[in-house]
Design a protein around this motif. Sequence first.
Motif, mmCIF file in Angstrom:
data_model
loop_
_atom_site.group_PDB
_atom_site.id
_atom_site.type_symbol
_atom_site.label_atom_id
_atom_site.label_comp_id
_atom_site.label_asym_id
_atom_site.label_seq_id
_atom_site.Cartn_x
_atom_site.Cartn_y
_atom_site.Cartn_z
ATOM 1 N N GLU A 100 0.819 -1.221 0.000
ATOM 2 C CA GLU A 100 0.000 0.000 0.000
ATOM 3 C C GLU A 100 0.850 1.268 0.000
ATOM 4 O O GLU A 100 0.482 2.273 -0.596
ATOM 5 N N TYR A 101 1.990 1.216 0.679
ATOM 6 C CA TYR A 101 2.876 2.375 0.777
ATOM 7 C C TYR A 101 4.300 1.975 0.435
ATOM 8 O O TYR A 101 4.695 0.810 0.599
ATOM 9 N N THR A 102 5.058 2.965 -0.036
ATOM 10 C CA THR A 102 6.468 2.760 -0.371
ATOM 11 C C THR A 102 7.327 3.706 0.455
ATOM 12 O O THR A 102 7.031 4.907 0.538
ATOM 13 N N LEU A 103 8.375 3.168 1.049
ATOM 14 C CA LEU A 103 9.364 3.995 1.735
ATOM 15 C C LEU A 103 10.516 4.229 0.777
ATOM 16 O O LEU A 103 11.196 3.289 0.361
ATOM 17 N N PHE A 104 10.722 5.499 0.401
ATOM 18 C CA PHE A 104 11.871 5.853 -0.444
ATOM 19 C C PHE A 104 12.988 6.348 0.457
ATOM 20 O O PHE A 104 12.770 7.190 1.335
ATOM 21 N N ALA A 105 14.201 5.835 0.221
ATOM 22 C CA ALA A 105 15.368 6.272 0.998
ATOM 23 C C ALA A 105 16.517 6.582 0.058
ATOM 24 O O ALA A 105 16.908 5.747 -0.766
ATOM 25 N N GLY A 106 17.051 7.783 0.165
ATOM 26 C CA GLY A 106 18.180 8.186 -0.643
ATOM 27 C C GLY A 106 19.487 7.602 -0.125
ATOM 28 O O GLY A 106 19.519 6.908 0.893
ATOM 29 N N PRO A 107 20.603 7.887 -0.796
ATOM 30 C CA PRO A 107 21.897 7.317 -0.404
ATOM 31 C C PRO A 107 22.374 7.857 0.943
ATOM 32 O O PRO A 107 22.102 8.997 1.306
ATOM 33 N N VAL A 131 -3.652 9.621 3.864
ATOM 34 C CA VAL A 131 -2.408 10.346 3.629
ATOM 35 C C VAL A 131 -1.704 9.800 2.391
ATOM 36 O O VAL A 131 -1.588 8.597 2.203
ATOM 37 N N ASP A 132 -1.191 10.712 1.555
ATOM 38 C CA ASP A 132 -0.448 10.326 0.350
ATOM 39 C C ASP A 132 1.060 10.339 0.569
ATOM 40 O O ASP A 132 1.783 9.528 -0.020
ATOM 41 N N LEU A 133 1.552 11.287 1.368
ATOM 42 C CA LEU A 133 3.000 11.464 1.515
ATOM 43 C C LEU A 133 3.309 11.860 2.953
ATOM 44 O O LEU A 133 2.609 12.696 3.542
ATOM 45 N N ASN A 169 15.493 13.445 1.944
ATOM 46 C CA ASN A 169 15.716 12.344 1.013
ATOM 47 C C ASN A 169 15.118 11.025 1.471
ATOM 48 O O ASN A 169 15.439 9.973 0.919
ATOM 49 N N VAL A 170 14.282 11.057 2.486
ATOM 50 C CA VAL A 170 13.554 9.865 2.918
ATOM 51 C C VAL A 170 12.091 10.263 3.117
ATOM 52 O O VAL A 170 11.811 11.255 3.793
ATOM 53 N N PHE A 171 11.173 9.504 2.523
ATOM 54 C CA PHE A 171 9.752 9.805 2.681
ATOM 55 C C PHE A 171 8.931 8.550 2.427
ATOM 56 O O PHE A 171 9.388 7.610 1.771
ATOM 57 N N LEU A 172 7.728 8.550 2.953
ATOM 58 C CA LEU A 172 6.767 7.457 2.734
ATOM 59 C C LEU A 172 5.687 7.977 1.801
ATOM 60 O O LEU A 172 5.142 9.066 2.019
ATOM 61 N N VAL A 173 5.367 7.199 0.763
ATOM 62 C CA VAL A 173 4.405 7.657 -0.237
ATOM 63 C C VAL A 173 3.469 6.509 -0.611
ATOM 64 O O VAL A 173 3.866 5.332 -0.594
ATOM 65 N N ARG A 174 2.241 6.839 -0.913
ATOM 66 C CA ARG A 174 1.297 5.822 -1.376
ATOM 67 C C ARG A 174 1.870 5.173 -2.643
ATOM 68 O O ARG A 174 2.265 5.866 -3.587
ATOM 69 N N THR A 175 1.890 3.852 -2.675
ATOM 70 C CA THR A 175 2.574 3.141 -3.762
ATOM 71 C C THR A 175 1.970 3.449 -5.128
ATOM 72 O O THR A 175 2.701 3.643 -6.113
ATOM 73 N N ALA A 176 0.669 3.522 -5.209
ATOM 74 C CA ALA A 176 0.038 3.821 -6.500
ATOM 75 C C ALA A 176 0.486 5.183 -7.019
ATOM 76 O O ALA A 176 0.744 5.351 -8.221
ATOM 77 N N LEU A 177 0.617 6.158 -6.118
ATOM 78 C CA LEU A 177 1.067 7.492 -6.516
ATOM 79 C C LEU A 177 2.552 7.459 -6.887
ATOM 80 O O LEU A 177 2.972 8.105 -7.854
ATOM 81 N N PHE A 178 3.342 6.715 -6.130
ATOM 82 C CA PHE A 178 4.772 6.579 -6.419
ATOM 83 C C PHE A 178 4.980 6.038 -7.837
ATOM 84 O O PHE A 178 5.763 6.578 -8.623
#
Length: 548
Positions: A100-107, A131-133, A169-178
Motif C-alpha cells: 500500500e505504501y512505499t518507503l523511499f530512501a536516498g543514499p 495520507v499520500d505522503l 531524502n527519505v519519505f513514505l508515499v502511497r505506492t500507487a502514486l509513487f
Amino acid sequence: MNLGKLKNYLNLFSLQQAAVSIRDRFFAPEHEEVPYERWLEHTRISSRGYAKISKEVFHFQPTIGVYAHAEGRDRAAFVQSLSLQTYRNVRPLKDCPEAEYTLFAGPGCTLTPDMLSSCVRLLNEDNGGYVDLVYFDSDCIDAEGRKTNPAFRPEYDPILLRKVNYMGNVFLVRTALFRKVYREMERDSGGKVSLDSDGVHAFLKRLCKGEHVRPGQERSGTVRHIPRILYHEVLENARKVSVDRHIPLLKKDLELVSVIIPNKDHVRELKSCIDSLLEVNAYHNLEIIIVENNSSSPEIFQYYEEIQKRDERIHVYTYTGSFNYSRINNFGASKAHGRFLLFLNNDTVILKPSSIWYLASHAERQDVGAVGALLIYPDHTVQHAGVILGYGGIAGHAYQGEELGELPGEYPELLFEHTRNVSAVTGACMLMRREVYEQAGGFDEELAVTFNDVDLCLRLRKEGYRVLICPNAELIHNESASRGAEDSEEKVRRFHREIGIFVRRWEKELEAGDPFYNPNLTLTGRTYTCKDPVREARAPYLKYLRME
C-alpha cells in the motif's frame, strides 16, 4: 517529590539525563542556547521505550515496500537499520507489488527503529490511508559517528517546495502514486529516471503538484510531516540539496501600487525613505501617500511642500487623531487608488531596485493575501525575515539580530533565501491587493500599536489566503525610530491590554503552534535552534490570558 514520582521520573530518563534535566531547570541561564547533543539526551527513546512501541497493535497494518537508492556500504547500513524496525510488515518493493505504501530512501541514510511505527501510527489516526505522503525530521552523522546538524523541517509548504527540496531524502508515499509519478518521469525523460538529489526534488514536486492545502490546515492534508528525528544521513550526502535558483529577468511594472507611509515630524527618516522610492526603486507605477499625524516642526511641512512639487505621484493627507497605527493606515488606504496597497514605515529604505516588483508579483496570485520583505538593521543584521507565532510568548521575528551569512539552524539558506509561507509578516513593509485588504476589513483599530499586523495576517490565513515572506525584496529598517520606546506607564498599560486582546482572540492558534516553525525549536532563545524540552514544556502565552 514523593518516592513514586521519583521512580517514574527515573524510568523516563537515565541517571545522567535526570542530572542534566535538574541542572538545566535550576541553574541554566534562561536563554542559553541548547546544543543538539543535549537535546538528544532529553528526547531519545530508551530500549524499554522501543520494546513498548514494538508491542503496539494497529487497526490498519499496511504492507510497506522499500525503494532504497543506495549502494555498497551505504546500502548495508540502511538494510541493518531496516531490520531493527519495530513495525515488521516491510518488504522490498520489487518483491511486493501489493504494497500500500512505499518507503523511499536516498543514499547514505539510516532509519531510527521507530520510523515505520511512527508512520503507521499517523496513518491509523487518519482512518487508514487518507495520507499520500509523509516526510520527517533528520540529522547527520559525521566522520566520528556523532549526530549533528538537525534538520527540523516546517509543515507542508508548496511555495518553498517549488524552489528547494526542504522535505529531505527519505519519505513514505502511497505506492500507487509513487508508480504513477515514476512512470510520468520515465515517459518525459525517455525512460531514464535518476533519483539523485535533483531527481528527488523533481519527484517530490510532481507528487505534491495537485495538493493545494488550505492555509491553516497544513497539519491535516494529504501531505504530512512528523516533527521527529526519524532518520540519519551521512554528512557529505546531506549537503547535496537540490535548489532551483532561477530568477525571472523581465520585471515589467504591474498595476498601480499605492505606498502608504505614516509620519510625524521625522524629516530625516522620511526623506531617506522617499529618496529610495524615487531613486533606488525600479517600479515606477506607484503613488506615494504620506499620512501626516500631528507633526509640530516647521521643517516637516516645508519638506511636504518640496516633495509634492518634486513628484506628482506624492500626496500628503492629514490625520488629526491621536496615534493609532491601525487607524492611520486604514485612513491612508481610503485615499489610495492602486490595485496594490504597500504599507511602509517611514524609517525604511529600499535596497534592491526590484523589491516592490517581487512583492507585487507574488501578491498578484489569487491565493496570496499578504507579502512581506526581508528587513535588515542599519548595521546589516536581520530585523525581520517573517514572523514566528508563539515566539517570545506571542509572536516574534525570525532571525532577528542575526548576522547575515552566519544564521543558526540546519540549511538556513533554505528558509532565509527563498519565498515561503509564514504565519505573518510585519506591517513595516507589507503589500496586498486592495480587494484582499477590504475583504479582511483592514487593520483592527482596537489594536492601536501592538500585533495589529500579525492579527491581520492571521485573519487572512483564516480566510484561506497565504502569507509569504519574499527575501528577494530587501529593505533597511531602523525599527521604531519614528514611534520611540514603549517605556511610559501609559504605553505599558496599553501594550498589556492589546496583548490580552490578541491572546484571547488567537488562543487556539497559539496552542497549536506555528506550522512553519518546527515544535522542536526554541520559543525563547535564538530562533531556529533547539528548544529545551524541560524548560519549554509549557505554553508561554498562557500568562497573558488574564492580563487586563
